[in-house]
Motif scaffolding. Structure first.
Motif, mmCIF file in Angstrom:
data_model
loop_
_atom_site.group_PDB
_atom_site.id
_atom_site.type_symbol
_atom_site.label_atom_id
_atom_site.label_comp_id
_atom_site.label_asym_id
_atom_site.label_seq_id
_atom_site.Cartn_x
_atom_site.Cartn_y
_atom_site.Cartn_z
ATOM 1 N N VAL A 128 11.759 16.985 4.340
ATOM 2 C CA VAL A 128 12.530 15.754 4.552
ATOM 3 C C VAL A 128 11.589 14.553 4.607
ATOM 4 O O VAL A 128 11.877 13.495 4.030
ATOM 5 N N ILE A 129 10.454 14.703 5.293
ATOM 6 C CA ILE A 129 9.488 13.591 5.380
ATOM 7 C C ILE A 129 9.019 13.205 3.979
ATOM 8 O O ILE A 129 9.036 12.027 3.592
ATOM 9 N N THR A 130 8.616 14.206 3.207
ATOM 10 C CA THR A 130 8.100 13.930 1.863
ATOM 11 C C THR A 130 9.148 13.228 1.001
ATOM 12 O O THR A 130 8.888 12.184 0.392
ATOM 13 N N LEU A 131 10.337 13.812 0.987
ATOM 14 C CA LEU A 131 11.387 13.290 0.118
ATOM 15 C C LEU A 131 11.831 11.875 0.553
ATOM 16 O O LEU A 131 12.077 11.004 -0.275
ATOM 17 N N SER A 132 11.900 11.657 1.875
ATOM 18 C CA SER A 132 12.321 10.343 2.387
ATOM 19 C C SER A 132 11.293 9.278 2.029
ATOM 20 O O SER A 132 11.645 8.183 1.580
ATOM 21 N N LEU A 133 10.020 9.602 2.258
ATOM 22 C CA LEU A 133 8.967 8.633 1.946
ATOM 23 C C LEU A 133 8.951 8.337 0.455
ATOM 24 O O LEU A 133 8.787 7.193 0.028
ATOM 25 N N ASN A 134 9.153 9.395 -0.333
ATOM 26 C CA ASN A 134 9.148 9.231 -1.778
ATOM 27 C C ASN A 134 10.306 8.349 -2.238
ATOM 28 O O ASN A 134 10.106 7.356 -2.938
ATOM 29 N N THR A 177 14.271 17.765 -4.944
ATOM 30 C CA THR A 177 14.265 18.778 -3.873
ATOM 31 C C THR A 177 13.701 20.097 -4.407
ATOM 32 O O THR A 177 13.118 20.873 -3.665
ATOM 33 N N SER A 178 13.873 20.333 -5.717
ATOM 34 C CA SER A 178 13.389 21.598 -6.296
ATOM 35 C C SER A 178 11.878 21.733 -6.164
ATOM 36 O O SER A 178 11.357 22.841 -6.050
ATOM 37 N N ILE A 179 11.181 20.578 -6.166
ATOM 38 C CA ILE A 179 9.713 20.625 -6.025
ATOM 39 C C ILE A 179 9.329 21.195 -4.660
ATOM 40 O O ILE A 179 8.279 21.817 -4.502
ATOM 41 N N LEU A 180 10.221 20.994 -3.683
ATOM 42 C CA LEU A 180 9.899 21.443 -2.325
ATOM 43 C C LEU A 180 9.887 22.963 -2.217
ATOM 44 O O LEU A 180 9.495 23.508 -1.183
ATOM 45 N N SER A 181 10.296 23.668 -3.280
ATOM 46 C CA SER A 181 10.200 25.132 -3.258
ATOM 47 C C SER A 181 8.742 25.562 -3.102
ATOM 48 O O SER A 181 8.474 26.634 -2.569
ATOM 49 N N PRO A 241 1.601 12.376 -7.412
ATOM 50 C CA PRO A 241 2.750 13.244 -7.693
ATOM 51 C C PRO A 241 3.385 13.743 -6.398
ATOM 52 O O PRO A 241 2.682 13.924 -5.394
ATOM 53 N N MET A 242 4.686 13.981 -6.425
ATOM 54 C CA MET A 242 5.352 14.402 -5.199
ATOM 55 C C MET A 242 4.874 15.760 -4.726
ATOM 56 O O MET A 242 4.855 16.041 -3.526
ATOM 57 N N ILE A 243 4.456 16.598 -5.639
ATOM 58 C CA ILE A 243 4.002 17.931 -5.230
ATOM 59 C C ILE A 243 2.749 17.801 -4.351
ATOM 60 O O ILE A 243 2.597 18.523 -3.353
ATOM 61 N N VAL A 244 1.877 16.846 -4.685
ATOM 62 C CA VAL A 244 0.673 16.615 -3.875
ATOM 63 C C VAL A 244 1.065 16.040 -2.513
ATOM 64 O O VAL A 244 0.543 16.440 -1.469
ATOM 65 N N GLN A 245 2.036 15.100 -2.528
ATOM 66 C CA GLN A 245 2.511 14.532 -1.258
ATOM 67 C C GLN A 245 3.076 15.638 -0.361
ATOM 68 O O GLN A 245 2.824 15.662 0.853
ATOM 69 N N ALA A 246 3.817 16.566 -0.962
ATOM 70 C CA ALA A 246 4.395 17.666 -0.176
ATOM 71 C C ALA A 246 3.299 18.522 0.440
ATOM 72 O O ALA A 246 3.368 18.897 1.617
ATOM 73 N N VAL A 259 0.843 -1.205 0.000
ATOM 74 C CA VAL A 259 0.000 0.000 0.000
ATOM 75 C C VAL A 259 0.880 1.259 0.000
ATOM 76 O O VAL A 259 0.616 2.222 -0.719
ATOM 77 N N TYR A 260 1.939 1.222 0.799
ATOM 78 C CA TYR A 260 2.875 2.354 0.866
ATOM 79 C C TYR A 260 3.448 2.666 -0.521
ATOM 80 O O TYR A 260 3.401 3.807 -0.993
ATOM 81 N N ILE A 261 3.957 1.631 -1.178
ATOM 82 C CA ILE A 261 4.563 1.838 -2.501
ATOM 83 C C ILE A 261 3.510 2.311 -3.506
ATOM 84 O O ILE A 261 3.764 3.203 -4.319
ATOM 85 N N TRP A 262 2.311 1.747 -3.375
ATOM 86 C CA TRP A 262 1.226 2.118 -4.284
ATOM 87 C C TRP A 262 0.861 3.601 -4.121
ATOM 88 O O TRP A 262 0.728 4.336 -5.105
#
Lengths: 250, 224
Positions: B97-103, B165-169, B65-70, B56-59
């Motif tokens: 850091v949480i977003t990027l690590s999980l991703n 990391t640029s998405i985290l802007s 998209p990472m921007i939504v996760q952020a 489920v985590y991987i799914w």
């Protein structure tokens, strides 16, 4: 078949061994006994189950039912520590299966050192001695990729011998080799047999079976069809299936 | 010359951004590797609950998209927690850091799994037939070989994570792109500034690629 009451000198006893993969029954109630120091060659068509029975003898393959006793350990009993029993059963594979990230020496030293049978100094001495014996003393620090097939298989035999097994299983040890390399591997096996090692050999090398085996077993359709001395099997086979098979391969 | 002017004026600011970009990448990759290993072990276990959690985590991570996760981590999750802990917030750095690590963890988990599965089963059989336990076979035979197989994919994922990391802007993380945006906002030097930003990324990633070539060479034990 020999009388099972004399089980003292029996290295292997197999009783009513069945093995199925899904719906496919590969072994159909095999009975087999192998005496200490005996060299037994299993021959037969591909897919007849001869490799499967060999792999059951060290439980690389889990039998569906039946009993297997090796070295007086009932290895079909779930309580038996299979790792302990395997220390005494060497196995040589068709595809060599040398550890590709280790040098020849490290391959041989790995199990004895990890299982605390030897210190690394002792294991190193054993490795060098075994490599001399199989004629590869100059390859100690080579990686498997740098060796020919025949050399790899001789290293694989040395790796098994390092554990000082009292029975050796060979699963088509020369089938993946170029023809000119078969001889060097068979020569090492012949020497082992002459020294009294108990050996079970699945092979298509009929010449080897004839020269070296004490007993030849013809296996077909999941069971033993016929067994006897090499002379019995090769010169006067009784079963029609054995005759048909031999007429194809000889 | 615009370039020289921008180079002189913007460099101190951009270097701050570069520092944060490198810092957050390293931190997230370290956590991501641990998360990825855990998820990989869970995914390969026989326990259906652990397997399910990993799947489920991987799914979820791969499917969004990472921007939504952020946004979810930075804005959404604190709002939910505020109902129980009034005033709870996450800094952009922590959320980043949480977003990027999980991703990274989700993708790394799949890389580790495919690496382990790519090891020839004959290697395992050879080890087990010598009487070696499954645990030692895993740590001494399978994992070293799996690591070698995965080096190129690992490097690839590291590069993706650095660039991500640029998405985290968007959540206000003061990394390289964000710093550039601030500078551009007052000077309108779009071309020169963003080219400079691109060069900084190129340098960071080139260094990583050189290091990885070195590591790959060290593990090329089986070259003839």
């Amino acid at each position: 078949m020999t009388n099972s009451n004399f089980s003292d000198n029996k290295k292997v006893i197999v009783r009513d061994l069945h093995k199925s993969f899904g719906n496919l029954e590969v072994l159909k109630g095999v009975d087999l006994e192998i005496a200490e120091g005996e060299v037994v060659c299993l021959i037969g068509p591909s897919g007849s189950g001869k490799s499967t029975i060999l792999r059951c003898l060290n439980r690389l393959e889990e039998p569906t039912s039946g009993t297997i006793i090796v070295d007086n350990y009932n290895i079909t009993d779930k309580k038996t520590d299979i790792n302990k029993v395997r220390e005494n059963i060497g196995m040589v594979f068709q595809q060599f299966n040398l550890f590709s990230h280790m040098t020849v020496k490290q391959n041989i030293m790995f199990a004895p050192v990890k299982l605390k049978k030897m210190t690394s100094e002792e294991a190193e001495k054993v490795a060098v001695r075994l490599l001399e014996r199989v004629g590869l003393a100059d390859k100690v620090d080579y990686y498997p990729r740098q060796l020919s097939g025949g050399q790899k298989q001789r290293v694989a035999i040395a790796r098994s011998l390092a554990m000082k097994p009292d029975i050796m299983l060979f699963d088509e040890p020369t089938s993946a080799l170029d023809p000119e390399m078969v001889g060097e591997v068979l020569a090492v096996m012949k020497e082992l047999a002459a020294e009294g090692m108990t050996m079970v050999v699945v092979t298509h090398e009929m010449g080897f079976a004839r020269d070296v085996a004490d007993r030849v077993i013809f296996f077909s359709d999941g069971n033993i069809v016929e067994e006897g001395t090499p002379e019995d099997i090769f010169d006067s086979p009784k079963s029609q299936r054995t005759k048909d098979f031999l007429s194809c391969v000889l | 010359m615009d370039f020289l002017k921008v180079l002189k004026e913007a460099t101190p600011m951009l270097i701050e951004g570069v520092r944060l970009t490198i810092g957050i990448s390293l931190l997230s990759l370290m956590i991501g590797v641990i998360v990825g290993l855990l998820s990989c072990i869970m995914g390969m276990s026989k326990n259906p609950v652990l397997k399910g959690i990993s799947a489920v985590y991987i799914w979820l991570i791969r499917g969004t998209p990472m921007i939504v996760q952020a946004f979810v981590v930075y804005f959404g999750v604190p709002q939910l927690i505020q109902k129980m802990v009034p005033g709870f917030t996450l800094t952009a750095f922590v959320a980043g850091v949480i977003t990027l690590s999980l991703n990274a963890g989700a993708y790394l988990s799949e890389i580790f799994r495919s690496g382990i599965e790519a090891v020839d089963p004959g290697q395992i059989e050879a080890s087990r037939s010598l009487g070696v336990s499954s645990r030692i076979t895993m740590t001494r035979i399978v994992l070293p070989q799996a690591f070698k197989i995965t080096i190129p994919s690992l490097v690839n994922q590291f590069i993706i994570t650095i660039k991500d990391t640029s998405i985290l802007s968007v959540i206000g993380m003061a990394e390289l792109v964000n710093k550039a945006k601030i500078y551009v906002g007052s000077t309108y030097q779009f071309f020169a500034t963003y080219i400079l930003v691109a060069v900084y990324y190129l340098v960071i990633i080139s260094v990583l690629m050189i290091v990885s070539k070195f590591v790959e060479k060290k593990f090329s034990y089986d070259k003839q």
